[in-house]
Design a protein around this motif. Structure first.
Motif, PDB file in Angstrom:
ATOM      1  N   ALA A 162      71.798  68.487  21.386  1.00  0.00           N
ATOM      2  CA  ALA A 162      71.032  66.906  21.703  1.00  0.00           C
ATOM      3  C   ALA A 162      70.199  67.827  21.789  1.00  0.00           C
ATOM      4  O   ALA A 162      68.907  67.036  22.613  1.00  0.00           O
ATOM      5  CB  ALA A 162      71.876  66.188  22.848  1.00  0.00           C
ATOM      6  N   ALA A 163      69.633  69.121  22.204  1.00  0.00           N
ATOM      7  CA  ALA A 163      68.291  69.701  22.692  1.00  0.00           C
ATOM      8  C   ALA A 163      67.714  71.121  21.811  1.00  0.00           C
ATOM      9  O   ALA A 163      67.331  71.524  22.342  1.00  0.00           O
ATOM     10  CB  ALA A 163      67.804  69.633  23.782  1.00  0.00           C
ATOM     11  N   LEU A 164      68.132  70.332  20.451  1.00  0.00           N
ATOM     12  CA  LEU A 164      67.006  71.377  19.704  1.00  0.00           C
ATOM     13  C   LEU A 164      65.964  71.609  19.994  1.00  0.00           C
ATOM     14  O   LEU A 164      65.538  70.720  19.591  1.00  0.00           O
ATOM     15  CB  LEU A 164      68.192  70.844  17.782  1.00  0.00           C
ATOM     16  CG  LEU A 164      69.562  70.827  17.652  1.00  0.00           C
ATOM     17  CD1 LEU A 164      69.692  70.324  16.143  1.00  0.00           C
ATOM     18  CD2 LEU A 164      69.165  72.467  18.001  1.00  0.00           C
ATOM     19  N   GLU A 165      65.744  73.200  19.516  1.00  0.00           N
ATOM     20  CA  GLU A 165      64.392  73.129  19.485  1.00  0.00           C
ATOM     21  C   GLU A 165      63.400  72.983  20.875  1.00  0.00           C
ATOM     22  O   GLU A 165      62.756  72.503  21.394  1.00  0.00           O
ATOM     23  CB  GLU A 165      63.212  72.872  18.398  1.00  0.00           C
ATOM     24  CG  GLU A 165      63.759  73.620  16.851  1.00  0.00           C
ATOM     25  CD  GLU A 165      63.038  72.738  15.893  1.00  0.00           C
ATOM     26  OE1 GLU A 165      62.704  73.760  15.165  1.00  0.00           O
ATOM     27  OE2 GLU A 165      62.315  72.209  16.066  1.00  0.00           O
ATOM     28  N   GLY A 166      64.765  72.682  21.785  1.00  0.00           N
ATOM     29  CA  GLY A 166      63.920  71.814  23.278  1.00  0.00           C
ATOM     30  C   GLY A 166      64.067  70.840  23.312  1.00  0.00           C
ATOM     31  O   GLY A 166      63.107  69.971  23.927  1.00  0.00           O
ATOM     32  N   ARG A 167      64.148  70.019  22.134  1.00  0.00           N
ATOM     33  CA  ARG A 167      63.323  68.807  21.699  1.00  0.00           C
ATOM     34  C   ARG A 167      64.684  67.765  21.875  1.00  0.00           C
ATOM     35  O   ARG A 167      66.285  67.599  21.809  1.00  0.00           O
ATOM     36  CB  ARG A 167      63.549  68.364  20.780  1.00  0.00           C
ATOM     37  CG  ARG A 167      62.033  69.529  19.952  1.00  0.00           C
ATOM     38  CD  ARG A 167      61.898  69.159  18.601  1.00  0.00           C
ATOM     39  NE  ARG A 167      60.915  69.931  17.892  1.00  0.00           N
ATOM     40  CZ  ARG A 167      59.997  69.993  17.867  1.00  0.00           C
ATOM     41  NH1 ARG A 167      59.222  68.593  18.198  1.00  0.00           N
ATOM     42  NH2 ARG A 167      58.789  70.565  17.622  1.00  0.00           N
ATOM     43  N   ARG A 168      64.597  66.895  23.617  1.00  0.00           N
ATOM     44  CA  ARG A 168      65.508  65.856  23.918  1.00  0.00           C
ATOM     45  C   ARG A 168      64.749  64.769  25.231  1.00  0.00           C
ATOM     46  O   ARG A 168      64.037  65.515  25.658  1.00  0.00           O
ATOM     47  CB  ARG A 168      66.126  66.597  25.007  1.00  0.00           C
ATOM     48  CG  ARG A 168      67.833  66.068  25.604  1.00  0.00           C
ATOM     49  CD  ARG A 168      68.404  67.180  26.635  1.00  0.00           C
ATOM     50  NE  ARG A 168      69.987  66.926  26.738  1.00  0.00           N
ATOM     51  CZ  ARG A 168      70.656  67.331  26.985  1.00  0.00           C
ATOM     52  NH1 ARG A 168      70.857  68.478  26.811  1.00  0.00           N
ATOM     53  NH2 ARG A 168      72.110  66.610  26.946  1.00  0.00           N
ATOM     54  N   PRO A 169      65.385  63.474  24.431  1.00  0.00           N
ATOM     55  CA  PRO A 169      66.026  63.485  23.564  1.00  0.00           C
ATOM     56  C   PRO A 169      65.397  63.231  22.274  1.00  0.00           C
ATOM     57  O   PRO A 169      63.514  63.280  22.165  1.00  0.00           O
ATOM     58  CB  PRO A 169      66.534  61.963  24.207  1.00  0.00           C
ATOM     59  CG  PRO A 169      64.913  61.066  24.684  1.00  0.00           C
ATOM     60  CD  PRO A 169      64.550  62.673  25.003  1.00  0.00           C
ATOM     61  N   TYR A 170      65.754  63.750  21.136  1.00  0.00           N
ATOM     62  CA  TYR A 170      65.415  62.599  19.782  1.00  0.00           C
ATOM     63  C   TYR A 170      64.371  61.572  19.613  1.00  0.00           C
ATOM     64  O   TYR A 170      63.533  61.194  19.071  1.00  0.00           O
ATOM     65  CB  TYR A 170      65.710  63.356  18.222  1.00  0.00           C
ATOM     66  CG  TYR A 170      66.993  64.172  18.367  1.00  0.00           C
ATOM     67  CD1 TYR A 170      66.271  65.811  18.882  1.00  0.00           C
ATOM     68  CD2 TYR A 170      67.565  64.419  18.868  1.00  0.00           C
ATOM     69  CE1 TYR A 170      66.973  66.985  19.096  1.00  0.00           C
ATOM     70  CE2 TYR A 170      68.996  65.845  18.511  1.00  0.00           C
ATOM     71  CZ  TYR A 170      68.277  66.624  18.852  1.00  0.00           C
ATOM     72  OH  TYR A 170      68.607  67.979  19.049  1.00  0.00           O
ATOM     73  N   PHE A 171      65.293  59.975  19.629  1.00  0.00           N
ATOM     74  CA  PHE A 171      64.970  58.742  20.340  1.00  0.00           C
ATOM     75  C   PHE A 171      65.365  58.444  21.583  1.00  0.00           C
ATOM     76  O   PHE A 171      66.269  58.860  21.783  1.00  0.00           O
ATOM     77  CB  PHE A 171      65.164  57.927  18.987  1.00  0.00           C
ATOM     78  CG  PHE A 171      65.477  58.368  17.529  1.00  0.00           C
ATOM     79  CD1 PHE A 171      64.274  59.039  16.643  1.00  0.00           C
ATOM     80  CD2 PHE A 171      66.359  59.197  16.870  1.00  0.00           C
ATOM     81  CE1 PHE A 171      64.772  58.584  15.631  1.00  0.00           C
ATOM     82  CE2 PHE A 171      66.806  59.266  15.639  1.00  0.00           C
ATOM     83  CZ  PHE A 171      65.761  58.714  14.650  1.00  0.00           C
ATOM     84  N   ARG A 172      64.317  57.883  22.068  1.00  0.00           N
ATOM     85  CA  ARG A 172      64.070  57.383  23.070  1.00  0.00           C
ATOM     86  C   ARG A 172      65.233  56.143  23.420  1.00  0.00           C
ATOM     87  O   ARG A 172      64.954  55.378  22.353  1.00  0.00           O
ATOM     88  CB  ARG A 172      63.030  56.725  24.048  1.00  0.00           C
ATOM     89  CG  ARG A 172      61.873  58.313  23.786  1.00  0.00           C
ATOM     90  CD  ARG A 172      60.784  58.178  25.091  1.00  0.00           C
ATOM     91  NE  ARG A 172      60.700  56.370  24.470  1.00  0.00           N
ATOM     92  CZ  ARG A 172      58.958  55.959  25.936  1.00  0.00           C
ATOM     93  NH1 ARG A 172      59.152  56.562  26.435  1.00  0.00           N
ATOM     94  NH2 ARG A 172      58.823  54.456  25.417  1.00  0.00           N
ATOM     95  N   ASP A 173      65.539  55.502  24.343  1.00  0.00           N
ATOM     96  CA  ASP A 173      66.829  54.707  24.671  1.00  0.00           C
ATOM     97  C   ASP A 173      66.056  53.307  24.355  1.00  0.00           C
ATOM     98  O   ASP A 173      66.354  52.408  22.651  1.00  0.00           O
ATOM     99  CB  ASP A 173      67.325  54.371  25.653  1.00  0.00           C
ATOM    100  CG  ASP A 173      68.550  55.401  26.398  1.00  0.00           C
ATOM    101  OD1 ASP A 173      68.501  56.804  25.099  1.00  0.00           O
ATOM    102  OD2 ASP A 173      68.193  55.728  27.213  1.00  0.00           O
ATOM    103  N   ILE A 174      64.412  52.913  24.320  1.00  0.00           N
ATOM    104  CA  ILE A 174      63.793  51.913  24.252  1.00  0.00           C
ATOM    105  C   ILE A 174      63.217  51.312  22.667  1.00  0.00           C
ATOM    106  O   ILE A 174      62.881  50.668  21.975  1.00  0.00           O
ATOM    107  CB  ILE A 174      62.662  51.467  25.088  1.00  0.00           C
ATOM    108  CG1 ILE A 174      61.815  52.491  24.850  1.00  0.00           C
ATOM    109  CG2 ILE A 174      63.440  51.583  26.393  1.00  0.00           C
ATOM    110  CD1 ILE A 174      60.083  52.572  25.723  1.00  0.00           C
TER     111      ILE A 174
END
Length: 443
Positions: A162-174
């Motif tokens: 869920a946090a590849l490359e330190g990216r979390r989230p890839y898509f925001r819920d909204i």
């Protein structure tokens, strides 16, 4: 200027449970089965090759061990994001042929990189028969990423996925719109609590596929662009049983064609992925042929001579009405003006007028349908109700006529003005979450 499609095979089955103790999921064969029906020639697409996945081997995985094949899925997702980024850098429209739904992690990573590069957010239109929203905050254990992909790409679950490359989230819920889930999806209330808007099958059918695509555009009006995920189990098993977890109450091929055409008929749609078709349940190839017919017709707006090249919106769009104002699902004014009728609309007329009766025997408070024993997703832990009657759904016959045009090699259009070559392949990761957990992990 037409947009050129590039078809990339992503034949992974790492996100599914084995159908039996001595077999592996057959969806890895899907790209080859679809290509056998002249998909590339009929799309006049560039062949972007195949990204070979790691070996499928659950080993001694047991419930409580986290997501099975997590390391392999993470490595594959990083490689897939590179390939998708390369296609978008060429100004092409990627069509990714899965594989199971875990391919969404690679697509999501590519979209997050792109959003960072252009200073905006990329959205997701999630067309699936199931919400795939199982995560540690709402389930006793996780294990099959194909049943957890939406949760993972919205930041819920273990950090190594869920946090590849330190990216979390890839898509925001909204920035997520869910279309085509069954009315009694197990996680529908969790989606609502998260603020993820949905249009289950009954609402999709009531509003019509074309108007639903328009509605999805409007929900993502604040995004710079969006990606489309399509799991073919959104189709009813009466017309598409060749999936790992067929559930009654889905849509028809005609509706999927109209929905796809509406979703891609904008320069803000950045690409599409197709998942979970299993040729092991299609011995004569008839379902593969029907999928190809639907995809070719549905992607016609992308390759039309008057199609607009991909265009990302600015990072600061003008204020627009947001979700939650007015009646959910209500018709609203189109963002880009009237759209000419798609091929499916021309053949069928108003999609709301299709003769597609609602499944009988499905009261509003019924429990979700059970998954067959051989299904690839993890059991839902609820008893299966008596199966309702099959829908009176349109079968073959709505698609484009046979006789594929010869492939035409064309020069690719240039990359979007807001993105230069190589942007997606030179990520600048943010600092990783030191705790390795999301809010959902502690729920």
């Amino acid at each position: 200027m037409m947009r050129r499609i590039a078809v990339l095979d992503a034949p992974t089955n790492l996100g599914l449970r084995p159908p039996t103790s001595t077999s592996v999921p057959g969806c890895a064969k899907a790209p080859g089965a679809l290509r056998d029906h002249d998909l590339l020639a009929r799309l006049r697409a560039r062949d972007a090759g195949c990204l070979t996945p790691p070996r499928y081997d659950p080993g001694d995985w047991r419930p409580g061990d986290g997501v099975c094949h997590a390391r392999e899925i993470a490595d594959y997702s990083l490689a897939l994001a590179e390939r998708i980024g390369s296609i978008i850098d060429r100004g092409e429209f990627p069509v990714v042929l899965g594989g199971d739904c875990s391919v969404l992690l690679g697509s999501a990573l590519a979209m997050h990189r792109l959003g960072e590069a252009v200073g905006g957010r990329i959205g997701l239109v999630f067309v699936d028969g199931h919400s795939d929203f199982r995560h540690p905050g709402n389930a006793s254990y996780v294990g099959a990423a194909a049943g957890e992909d939406l949760a993972l790409v919205t930041g819920r679950g273990q950090a190594d996925l869920a946090a590849l490359e330190g990216r979390r989230p890839y898509f925001r819920d909204i920035d997520v719109v869910v279309l085509g889930i069954r009315a009694q999806d197990e996680y529908r209330l969790d989606l609502q609590a998260a603020g993820i808007v949905t249009r289950p099958v009954p609402a999709l059918r009531a509003e019509g596929a074309a108007r639903t695509a328009q509605w999805a555009h409007e929900q993502l009006a604040d995004c710079a662009g969006y990606w489309v995920h399509i799991d073919v189990d959104v189709l009813d098993p009466a017309v598409m049983p060749a999936v790992d977890a067929p559930d009654p109450g889905g849509i028809a091929f005609a509706e999927l064609e109209i929905l796809l055409a509406g979703l891609v008929d904008t320069p803000h749609c950045l690409g599409v992925e197709l998942t979970v078709f299993d040729p092991d349940y299609d011995p004569d190839g008839s379902y593969a042929a029907e999928i190809v017919n639907t995809v070719v017709a549905g992607l016609a707006p992308v390759t039309a001579p008057e199609a607009v090249p991909p265009r990302l919106l600015s990072a600061r769009p003008a204020p627009t009405p947001r979700r939650g104002k007015g009646r959910p699902g209500a018709d609203s004014e189109r963002l880009d003006g009237p759209r000419p009728a798609t091929g499916a609309e021309a053949r069928f007329g108003d999609p709301a007028a299709l003769d597609l009766p609602v499944t009988a025997g499905s009261p509003a408070d019924a429990e979700p349908s059970g998954v067959r024993p051989s299904a690839g997703r993890l059991p839902r832990g609820v008893p299966a109700p008596a199966e309702p009657e099959s829908l009176g759904i349109l079968g073959p016959g709505h698609s484009e006529p046979a006789g594929a045009p010869a492939p035409v090699e064309r020069e690719p259009v240039g990359p979007p003005a807001s993105a230069g070559p190589g942007l997606l392949r030179r990520p600048s990761p943010a600092a990783p979450d030191p705790a390795g957990r999301s809010n959902a992990d502690t729920a």
